[in-house]
Scaffold this active site. Structure first.
Site, PDB file in Angstrom:
ATOM      1  N   ASP A 154      -6.393   1.466   1.002  1.00 43.69           N
ATOM      2  CA  ASP A 154      -6.500   1.573   2.451  1.00 43.69           C
ATOM      3  C   ASP A 154      -7.934   1.249   2.853  1.00 43.69           C
ATOM      4  O   ASP A 154      -8.729   0.776   2.037  1.00 43.69           O
ATOM      5  CB  ASP A 154      -6.073   2.962   2.930  1.00 43.69           C
ATOM      6  CG  ASP A 154      -7.037   4.062   2.503  1.00 43.69           C
ATOM      7  OD1 ASP A 154      -7.996   3.781   1.737  1.00 43.69           O
ATOM      8  OD2 ASP A 154      -6.849   5.214   2.941  1.00 43.69           O
ATOM      9  N   LYS A 206       0.832  -1.208   0.000  1.00 44.78           N
ATOM     10  CA  LYS A 206       0.000   0.000   0.000  1.00 44.78           C
ATOM     11  C   LYS A 206       0.865   1.255   0.000  1.00 44.78           C
ATOM     12  O   LYS A 206       0.648   2.176  -0.799  1.00 44.78           O
ATOM     13  CB  LYS A 206      -0.927   0.007   1.217  1.00 44.78           C
ATOM     14  CG  LYS A 206      -1.857   1.221   1.265  1.00 44.78           C
ATOM     15  CD  LYS A 206      -2.632   1.275   2.568  1.00 44.78           C
ATOM     16  CE  LYS A 206      -1.749   1.753   3.702  1.00 44.78           C
ATOM     17  NZ  LYS A 206      -2.501   1.977   4.954  1.00 44.78           N
TER      18      LYS A 206
END
Length: 228
Positions: free
Chosen positions: A139, A121
């Site tokens: 997220d 991420k």
């Protein structure tokens, strides 16, 4: 509504109403952004922006982090989530940047994920924000909002599954901005516990609203009546 139509409506809406979409983390160069994103894991951007001015003032480069020690760095970030682990990550990150990347932030997901504290991420955030690469960081906001809107399947169980579905359907030139569209919509409108559907401007293509329209409207009417 077909999925392709949802994507078309999603892109048209945000291209019109949010043509410039950027991270709310404050930074001046790739190194600062990398540090800020590592610190932001399970913490708010607001909190990180309170911490980083002093941190960046005294540790402006990877070389400064590489020569710091735990007791020196920890006080700067003690108010963020998991400060012990993040202090260790930043110290290791500084050393690896100096030892393996000549003090520069690498520009590929593969290289970035070698750094301490940097997962997929974070690497996707850095590459998409700094270099506009077509990478989608997933997220909690992106995970939630993309499902509610109907952009990805409700049975997608992992961030990687969501990432792959979004990448498949969003044109490459929009991916780096679509990440921020989803985050900002989730942060301010499509809240986790109580989405602000009556205030939302994209309910016309939202799967969640389609399925819960009556309950949402009844709750809104009841709330408004209670205020009078």
């Amino acid at each position: 509504m077909l999925k392709k139509d949802r994507y078309r409506a999603f892109i048209e809406h945000f291209e019109t109403h949010m043509p410039v979409a950027e991270t709310e983390l404050q930074y001046e160069d790739p190194f600062q952004l990398l540090v800020a994103v590592v610190l932001s894991a399970q913490c708010t951007d607001k909190r990180i922006n309170m911490v980083t001015p002093a941190l960046f003032r005294d540790f402006p480069t990877a070389a400064h982090l590489a020569t710091a020690d735990f007791d020196e760095l920890f006080p700067y970030i003690k108010s963020v989530s998991y400060p012990n682990n993040k202090t260790k990550h930043l110290l290791g990150l500084g050393k690896m940047l100096m030892n393996e990347f000549n003090g520069e932030v690498p520009s590929t997901v593969e290289e970035l994920t070698k750094l301490p504290g940097v997962g997929r991420k974070t690497a996707n955030v850095i590459t998409s924000v700094v270099w506009n690469q077509p990478n989608m960081a997933v997220d909690t906001h992106v995970f939630r909002v993309s499902k509610r809107l109907g952009l990805v399947a409700m049975n997608a169980k992992t961030p990687l599954e969501v990432e792959k579905q979004l990448i498949k359907h969003i044109p490459k030139q929009h991916i780096h901005k679509a990440h921020h569209w989803l985050i900002l919509h989730g942060r301010y409108v499509c809240l986790a516990r109580k989405p602000k559907c009556p205030e939302c401007s994209i309910t016309h293509f939202c799967r969640f609203f389609e399925k819960n329209r009556l309950n949402i409207l009844e709750e809104f009417v009841g709330t408004e009546a209670g205020r009078k």
